[in-house]
Design a protein around this motif. Structure first.
Motif, PDB file in Angstrom:
ATOM      1  N   THR A 172     -10.110  -8.664   2.610  1.00  0.00           N
ATOM      2  CA  THR A 172      -8.912  -7.863   2.380  1.00  0.00           C
ATOM      3  C   THR A 172      -8.244  -7.603   3.720  1.00  0.00           C
ATOM      4  O   THR A 172      -8.912  -7.433   4.746  1.00  0.00           O
ATOM      5  N   THR A 174      -4.034  -6.864   5.770  1.00  0.00           N
ATOM      6  CA  THR A 174      -2.629  -6.479   5.694  1.00  0.00           C
ATOM      7  C   THR A 174      -1.812  -7.401   6.589  1.00  0.00           C
ATOM      8  O   THR A 174      -2.334  -8.029   7.515  1.00  0.00           O
ATOM      9  N   PHE A 204      -1.258 -10.602  -3.272  1.00  0.00           N
ATOM     10  CA  PHE A 204      -0.746  -9.380  -2.660  1.00  0.00           C
ATOM     11  C   PHE A 204      -1.016  -8.195  -3.594  1.00  0.00           C
ATOM     12  O   PHE A 204      -0.796  -8.272  -4.803  1.00  0.00           O
ATOM     13  N   SER A 205      -1.496  -7.117  -3.002  1.00  0.00           N
ATOM     14  CA  SER A 205      -1.828  -5.923  -3.789  1.00  0.00           C
ATOM     15  C   SER A 205      -0.874  -4.762  -3.547  1.00  0.00           C
ATOM     16  O   SER A 205      -0.983  -3.728  -4.213  1.00  0.00           O
ATOM     17  N   SER A 206       0.043  -4.891  -2.618  1.00  0.00           N
ATOM     18  CA  SER A 206       1.040  -3.842  -2.383  1.00  0.00           C
ATOM     19  C   SER A 206       2.290  -4.478  -1.804  1.00  0.00           C
ATOM     20  O   SER A 206       2.312  -5.655  -1.430  1.00  0.00           O
ATOM     21  N   GLY A 207       3.341  -3.688  -1.724  1.00  0.00           N
ATOM     22  CA  GLY A 207       4.606  -4.194  -1.200  1.00  0.00           C
ATOM     23  C   GLY A 207       5.470  -4.814  -2.278  1.00  0.00           C
ATOM     24  O   GLY A 207       5.146  -4.787  -3.476  1.00  0.00           O
ATOM     25  N   ASN A 209       5.899  -7.832  -3.002  1.00  0.00           N
ATOM     26  CA  ASN A 209       5.310  -8.996  -3.648  1.00  0.00           C
ATOM     27  C   ASN A 209       4.008  -8.679  -4.380  1.00  0.00           C
ATOM     28  O   ASN A 209       3.216  -9.591  -4.661  1.00  0.00           O
ATOM     29  N   ALA A 210       3.766  -7.424  -4.696  1.00  0.00           N
ATOM     30  CA  ALA A 210       2.526  -7.032  -5.370  1.00  0.00           C
ATOM     31  C   ALA A 210       2.338  -7.827  -6.654  1.00  0.00           C
ATOM     32  O   ALA A 210       3.240  -7.935  -7.477  1.00  0.00           O
ATOM     33  N   ASP A 241       2.051  -4.942   4.173  1.00  0.00           N
ATOM     34  CA  ASP A 241       1.737  -5.452   2.832  1.00  0.00           C
ATOM     35  C   ASP A 241       0.254  -5.811   2.766  1.00  0.00           C
ATOM     36  O   ASP A 241      -0.256  -6.561   3.597  1.00  0.00           O
ATOM     37  N   ALA A 242      -0.433  -5.276   1.771  1.00  0.00           N
ATOM     38  CA  ALA A 242      -1.866  -5.520   1.629  1.00  0.00           C
ATOM     39  C   ALA A 242      -2.111  -6.722   0.724  1.00  0.00           C
ATOM     40  O   ALA A 242      -1.317  -7.024  -0.165  1.00  0.00           O
ATOM     41  N   PHE A 243      -3.231  -7.391   0.945  1.00  0.00           N
ATOM     42  CA  PHE A 243      -3.564  -8.568   0.150  1.00  0.00           C
ATOM     43  C   PHE A 243      -5.077  -8.742   0.084  1.00  0.00           C
ATOM     44  O   PHE A 243      -5.831  -8.169   0.866  1.00  0.00           O
ATOM     45  N   THR A 244      -5.500  -9.545  -0.870  1.00  0.00           N
ATOM     46  CA  THR A 244      -6.888  -9.976  -1.003  1.00  0.00           C
ATOM     47  C   THR A 244      -6.903 -11.496  -0.997  1.00  0.00           C
ATOM     48  O   THR A 244      -6.067 -12.133  -1.641  1.00  0.00           O
TER      49      THR A 244
END
Length: 287
Positions: A172, A174, A204-207, A209-210, A241-244
Motif C-alpha cells: 500500500t 500513496t 486506487f483507494s482514494s482521490g 480515481n478511487a 492519492d492512496a493505492f494498493t
C-alpha cells in the motif's frame, strides 16, 4: 426474412420516410444509455433515446455463416449523456448494444436490427467512436487451454495457488509526485525489490480515481520508487492519492521457480520445443 411491423412498412412505402436509428447501450453495471440520430428525443421500447449531437453509425452488411460482423457508432462526448471520464474508466467496455429502427412520428413502430457488444473505443476532438462487435464475436475467443511455454494461469487465482493478500505480495502506498499522465513517484513501497510490481495490479483507494484498477507497466527504483501504468487514469493523479498494488508475474518458468517458489503449480510447458527446433536443419557432423 423478417416481417416488418405494419406501421413501419407503411412508413417505408411512403415517398418521404420518417425513420431514425436508435442505439441502446446497456453497461455491465446495469446503466442504460440511449442515443438517436433524430433531432428530438424519442421514447422507443420503454427507453428514452437522447438526440445526441452528431451521433452516426457506419454501414453494416449481414452475411451467412459465422464470420464476425460489426460496425461503428460515433457521437459527441457529453457530461450528461456519455461522460469522457466514464468512457476512460472502461465503464462502457463490453456493454451490450441494440440497434433499433423506429418511426419517429409513431415511436411504437420499430424493429430491432442488430445486437452486439462494444469493442474498441477511440476518442478524438471531443467525440468518440465505438466499435460494435456482432454476436458471433465470442467465437473468436480462445476457449480451453493453450500449449505454450508460459503459464496460462492468472496470477493469484486458484490454479496458481498463491495468496496475493499476504504482505510479501501486496503493498500500500500513496502518490508522492506526478511525472506524467500515468507515471508517478510512490511512497510506502521502499521495502520491495526493483520490478516486484511490474505487471501487477494497482487499485486506487482514494482521490478522484478511487476504484480505478490498472496493470502496472513498470516498477523502478532509480531515484526513488516510480510506477508507470499501462492505462491513463480517467482523472489526473494528485499527490496523496492512496493505492494498493499486488506483485506481478511474467508467466515464465524461471520466475515461478526462483521468485515465487511455486513451480509445482506452473501451468505452462517450459520444455516444449519452439520454432527454433522446428526450423533447425541437419548439419553434417553435427548432433
Amino acid at each position: 426474412m423478417r416481417a416488418l411491423p405494419a406501421g413501419l412498412a407503411a412508413a417505408l412505402a411512403g415517398g418521404a420516410t420518417t425513420l431514425a436509428r436508435c442505439w441502446r447501450l446497456t453497461r455491465r453495471d446495469g446503466v442504460v444509455v440511449g442515443v438517436t440520430e433524430h433531432d428530438e428525443d424519442l421514447t422507443v421500447d420503454g427507453t428514452r433515446f437522447r438526440a445526441a449531437s452528431g451521433v452516426a453509425g457506419s454501414e453494416e452488411a449481414a452475411a451467412l455463416g459465422f464470420a464476425v460482423g460489426g460496425g461503428e457508432m460515433s457521437a459527441a462526448l457529453s457530461s450528461d449523456l456519455i461522460d469522457e471520464a466514464e468512457l476512460s474508466a472502461g465503464r462502457y467496455d463490453g456493454a451490450a448494444v441494440e440497434l433499433l429502427l423506429a418511426d419517429w412520428s409513431a415511436p411504437a413502430n420499430f424493429i430491432r436490427l442488430r445486437r452486439g457488444t462494444v469493442g474498441e473505443v477511440r476518442r478524438e476532438g471531443g467525440a468518440f467512436t465505438a466499435e460494435l462487435r456482432g454476436l458471433s464475436s465470442p467465437l473468436n475467443m480462445v476457449r480451453g487451454r493453450l500449449f505454450t511455454a508460459g503459464c496460462d494461469a492468472d496470477f493469484g487465482d486458484a490454479r496458481c495457488g498463491l495468496a496475493l493478500d499476504v504482505p510479501a505480495y501486496r503493498g500500500t502506498g500513496t502518490v508522492a509526485g506526478v511525472e506524467g499522465a500515468s507515471l508517478f513517484r510512490a511512497a510506502g513501497l521502499d521495502g520491495f525489490a526493483d520490478g516486484w510490481f511490474t505487471q501487477g495490479r494497482l487499485v486506487f483507494s482514494s482521490g478522484a480515481n478511487a476504484g480505478f484498477a490498472c496493470e502496472v507497466k513498470t516498477h523502478g527504483m532509480a531515484g526513488g520508487v516510480r510506477l508507470e501504468l499501462w492505462q491513463r487514469p480517467p482523472e489526473p493523479l494528485d499527490v496523496g492519492d492512496a493505492f494498493t498494488v499486488t506483485a506481478g508475474c511474467d508467466k515464465r518458468f524461471e520466475t515461478c521457480r526462483d521468485r515465487f517458489a511455486n513451480v509445482l503449480n506452473f501451468r505452462g510447458f517450459p520444455h516444449m520445443p519452439g520454432n527454433d527446433a522446428i526450423l533447425r536443419v541437419a548439419v553434417p557432423g553435427g548432433q
